[in-house]
Design an enzyme around this catalytic site. Structure first.
Site, PDB file in Angstrom:
ATOM      1  N   CYS A 126     -84.848  57.469 -99.812  1.00  0.00           N
ATOM      2  CA  CYS A 126     -83.990  57.908-100.931  1.00  0.00           C
ATOM      3  C   CYS A 126     -83.010  59.010-100.526  1.00  0.00           C
ATOM      4  CB  CYS A 126     -84.851  58.388-102.088  1.00  0.00           C
ATOM      5  SG  CYS A 126     -86.014  57.141-102.647  1.00  0.00           S
ATOM      6  N   ASN A 179     -85.033  54.249-110.584  1.00  0.00           N
ATOM      7  CA  ASN A 179     -84.844  54.849-109.251  1.00  0.00           C
ATOM      8  C   ASN A 179     -84.254  53.796-108.316  1.00  0.00           C
ATOM      9  OD1 ASN A 179     -85.124  55.890-106.685  1.00  0.00           O
ATOM     10  ND2 ASN A 179     -87.268  56.479-106.913  1.00  0.00           N
ATOM     11  N   HIS A 213     -81.373  63.434-106.800  1.00  0.00           N
ATOM     12  CA  HIS A 213     -81.899  62.066-106.706  1.00  0.00           C
ATOM     13  C   HIS A 213     -82.509  61.668-108.055  1.00  0.00           C
ATOM     14  CE1 HIS A 213     -83.716  58.456-105.497  1.00  0.00           C
ATOM     15  NE2 HIS A 213     -84.953  58.914-105.441  1.00  0.00           N
TER      16      HIS A 213
HETATM   17  N1  ACO Z   1     -98.033  52.455-118.390  1.00  0.00           N
HETATM   18  C1  ACO Z   1     -99.182  52.914-118.915  1.00  0.00           C
HETATM   19  N2  ACO Z   1    -100.093  53.592-118.220  1.00  0.00           N
HETATM   20  C2  ACO Z   1     -99.833  53.827-116.922  1.00  0.00           C
HETATM   21  C3  ACO Z   1     -98.660  53.376-116.306  1.00  0.00           C
HETATM   22  C4  ACO Z   1     -97.735  52.663-117.096  1.00  0.00           C
HETATM   23  N3  ACO Z   1     -96.568  52.192-116.595  1.00  0.00           N
HETATM   24  N4  ACO Z   1     -98.677  53.750-115.015  1.00  0.00           N
HETATM   25  C5  ACO Z   1     -99.822  54.404-114.823  1.00  0.00           C
HETATM   26  N5  ACO Z   1    -100.520  54.437-115.960  1.00  0.00           N
HETATM   27  C6  ACO Z   1    -101.839  55.041-116.216  1.00  0.00           C
HETATM   28  C7  ACO Z   1    -102.693  55.106-114.977  1.00  0.00           C
HETATM   29  O1  ACO Z   1    -103.330  53.869-114.752  1.00  0.00           O
HETATM   30  C8  ACO Z   1    -103.652  56.188-115.340  1.00  0.00           C
HETATM   31  O2  ACO Z   1    -104.633  55.635-116.176  1.00  0.00           O
HETATM   32  P1  ACO Z   1    -106.173  56.104-116.064  1.00  0.00           P
HETATM   33  O3  ACO Z   1    -106.146  57.558-116.389  1.00  0.00           O
HETATM   34  O4  ACO Z   1    -106.833  55.245-117.060  1.00  0.00           O
HETATM   35  O5  ACO Z   1    -106.542  55.837-114.639  1.00  0.00           O
HETATM   36  C9  ACO Z   1    -102.819  57.137-116.188  1.00  0.00           C
HETATM   37  O6  ACO Z   1    -101.659  56.394-116.608  1.00  0.00           O
HETATM   38  C10 ACO Z   1    -102.359  58.372-115.438  1.00  0.00           C
HETATM   39  O7  ACO Z   1    -101.858  57.941-114.171  1.00  0.00           O
HETATM   40  P2  ACO Z   1    -101.174  58.947-113.192  1.00  0.00           P
HETATM   41  O8  ACO Z   1    -100.667  58.216-112.017  1.00  0.00           O
HETATM   42  O9  ACO Z   1    -102.095  60.107-112.946  1.00  0.00           O
HETATM   43  O10 ACO Z   1     -99.975  59.416-114.121  1.00  0.00           O
HETATM   44  P3  ACO Z   1     -98.900  60.532-113.867  1.00  0.00           P
HETATM   45  O11 ACO Z   1     -98.828  61.430-115.024  1.00  0.00           O
HETATM   46  O12 ACO Z   1     -99.022  61.155-112.510  1.00  0.00           O
HETATM   47  O13 ACO Z   1     -97.555  59.683-113.899  1.00  0.00           O
HETATM   48  C11 ACO Z   1     -95.954  58.805-112.349  1.00  0.00           C
HETATM   49  C12 ACO Z   1     -97.351  58.673-112.944  1.00  0.00           C
HETATM   50  C13 ACO Z   1     -94.923  58.573-113.437  1.00  0.00           C
HETATM   51  C14 ACO Z   1     -95.777  57.776-111.253  1.00  0.00           C
HETATM   52  C15 ACO Z   1     -95.820  60.246-111.768  1.00  0.00           C
HETATM   53  O14 ACO Z   1     -96.894  60.535-110.915  1.00  0.00           O
HETATM   54  C16 ACO Z   1     -94.552  60.419-111.058  1.00  0.00           C
HETATM   55  O15 ACO Z   1     -93.514  60.496-111.660  1.00  0.00           O
HETATM   56  N6  ACO Z   1     -94.588  60.547-109.715  1.00  0.00           N
HETATM   57  C17 ACO Z   1     -93.421  60.634-108.918  1.00  0.00           C
HETATM   58  C18 ACO Z   1     -93.239  59.348-108.276  1.00  0.00           C
HETATM   59  C19 ACO Z   1     -91.812  58.892-108.208  1.00  0.00           C
HETATM   60  O16 ACO Z   1     -90.948  59.224-108.957  1.00  0.00           O
HETATM   61  N7  ACO Z   1     -91.634  58.057-107.234  1.00  0.00           N
HETATM   62  C20 ACO Z   1     -90.397  57.462-107.072  1.00  0.00           C
HETATM   63  C21 ACO Z   1     -90.313  56.928-105.744  1.00  0.00           C
HETATM   64  S1  ACO Z   1     -90.354  58.113-104.591  1.00  0.00           S
HETATM   65  C22 ACO Z   1     -88.887  58.765-104.409  1.00  0.00           C
HETATM   66  O17 ACO Z   1     -87.893  58.322-104.923  1.00  0.00           O
HETATM   67  C23 ACO Z   1     -88.945  59.909-103.624  1.00  0.00           C
END
Ligand code: ACO
Length: 317
Positions: free
Chosen positions: A108, A272, A242
């Site tokens: 990215c 993204n 980003h």
């Molecule tokens: N819909 C509903 N529930 C979901 C979804 C969804 N789309 N995705 C995950 N969940 C659930 C999980 O299964 C989990 O359930 P559980 O507690 O029963 O196990 C719960 O939500 C919490 O999951 P987490 O992964 O802990 O949720 P978090 O609050 O961390 O959010 C997210 C997840 C949005 C991916 C966050 O961690 C994030 O934004 N991370 C950054 C990643 C990113 O932006 N990457 C982009 C690519 S990398 C880059 O560009 C550099």
């Protein structure tokens, strides 16, 4: 270096959160609250190369140039249908350029890494006008059965034409080998001799770790650049970050203490789109009449690797 033209292109198929609800155990409310994303454009009938070409041609037109004026092309890409030839070779032929080209993969952060190479080429007078094209289709790396990853990404291309100037005030790149938080392994052809285990799985992401690295590294990079240049944070017109996730963008903004209107975003519409996010957002600002000659802009991006890139430029047009 200075930027003299921008362009962008997005696929026609827009997938809303409601559309995802039909085949995933997810909801518009969860996706909106955790990511800010409402819809993303994903490749359906298009080829990534065609979007790359469309973005490149728009950037050339904006710069008042033709492909004949370009003497180097840098394409930032993580994945596309071809392993070889490089996407930049395909783009070169389709826009009608004849110059050398190269592909880079800094995930990215690719746009900033490309700008850094362009700056060096211009500094040592190996090129006069350089076309940077960032073209990405992360929708093809994720499992569309995995609600944790597929909701985050979209596809698209962004491009910029750069030429000699002293508008790039400072640039900073980092790589820290942290390969298990975000990766995607490509399936290779079998041979009669392969005896090692080879896994193939869709994109793996440890979301919370990526989130922390993204926010920490972006704040660190931006602060270092401001210190190094002595530029007052208040004099920055826009922080072009980003577009991975609205919560990441808001956290960076809050840690830096920057006003909301100085941090533009379009992640809610495109998701993204990896390295294409930054030039595509820049193009939106440019074409929306938001940029004026002399405006100081901060760019900051982070991606798999872990790579980070940031720079401060003055808008030249
Ligand atoms: N819909 C509903 N529930 C979901 C979804 C969804 N789309 N995705 C995950 N969940 C659930 C999980 O299964 C989990 O359930 P559980 O507690 O029963 O196990 C719960 O939500 C919490 O999951 P987490 O992964 O802990 O949720 P978090 O609050 O961390 O959010 C997210 C997840 C949005 C991916 C966050 O961690 C994030 O934004 N991370 C950054 C990643 C990113 O932006 N990457 C982009 C690519 S990398 C880059 O560009 C550099």
């Amino acid at each position: 270096m200075k930027i003299i033209g921008t362009g962008a292109a997005h696929p026609t198929c827009s997938v809303t959160n409601e559309m995802l609800e039909k085949f995933l155990d997810t909801s518009d409310e969860w996706i909106t609250e955790r990511t800010g994303i409402k819809e993303r454009c994903v490749i359906s009938s298009e080829k990534l190369e065609d979007m790359a070409v469309a973005a490149a041609n728009k950037a050339l037109e904006d710069a008042g140039m033709t492909a004949a004026d370009i003497d180097y092309i840098i394409c930032s890409n993580v994945v596309n249908e071809y392993v070889t030839p490089a996407l930049s070779c395909i783009i070169q032929g389709k826009i009608g350029a004849t110059c050398p080209t190269v592909d880079i993969n800094a995930a990215c952060a690719g746009f900033i890494f490309a700008m850094d190479i362009a700056e060096d080429k211009l500094q040592c007078k190996k090129a006069k006008n350089i076309l940077i094209v960032c073209a990405e289709e992360p929708s093809r790396m994720v499992s569309w059965q995995n609600r944790s990853t597929c909701v985050l990404f979209g596809d698209g291309a962004g491009a910029a034409v750069v030429t000699a100037g002293d508008e790039l005030k400072a640039i900073r790149l980092t790589t820290s080998s942290l390969t298990d938080v975000l990766y995607y392994q490509r399936k290779l052809e079998p041979t009669p001799y392969i005896s090692k285990d080879e896994n193939f799985e869709p994109l793996v992401m440890r979301g919370r770790e990526v989130f922390k690295h993204a926010v920490t590294s972006s704040c660190r990079d931006i602060r270092k650049l401001l210190n190094e240049t002595g530029i007052d944070a208040n004099d920055i017109k826009y922080y072009v970050l980003h577009q991975a996730n609205r919560r990441i963008i808001d956290s960076i903004r809050n840690f830096l203490g920057v006003e909301e209107e100085k941090v533009p975003h379009n992640v809610e519409r495109y998701g993204n789109i990896s390295s294409a996010a930054l030039p595509a957002l820049l193009d939106e600002l440019n074409r929306g009449g938001k940029l004026h000659k002399g405006d100081k802009l901060v760019f900051s991006a982070f991606g798999a690797g872990f790579t980070t890139g940031a720079c401060i430029i003055e808008w030249a047009k």
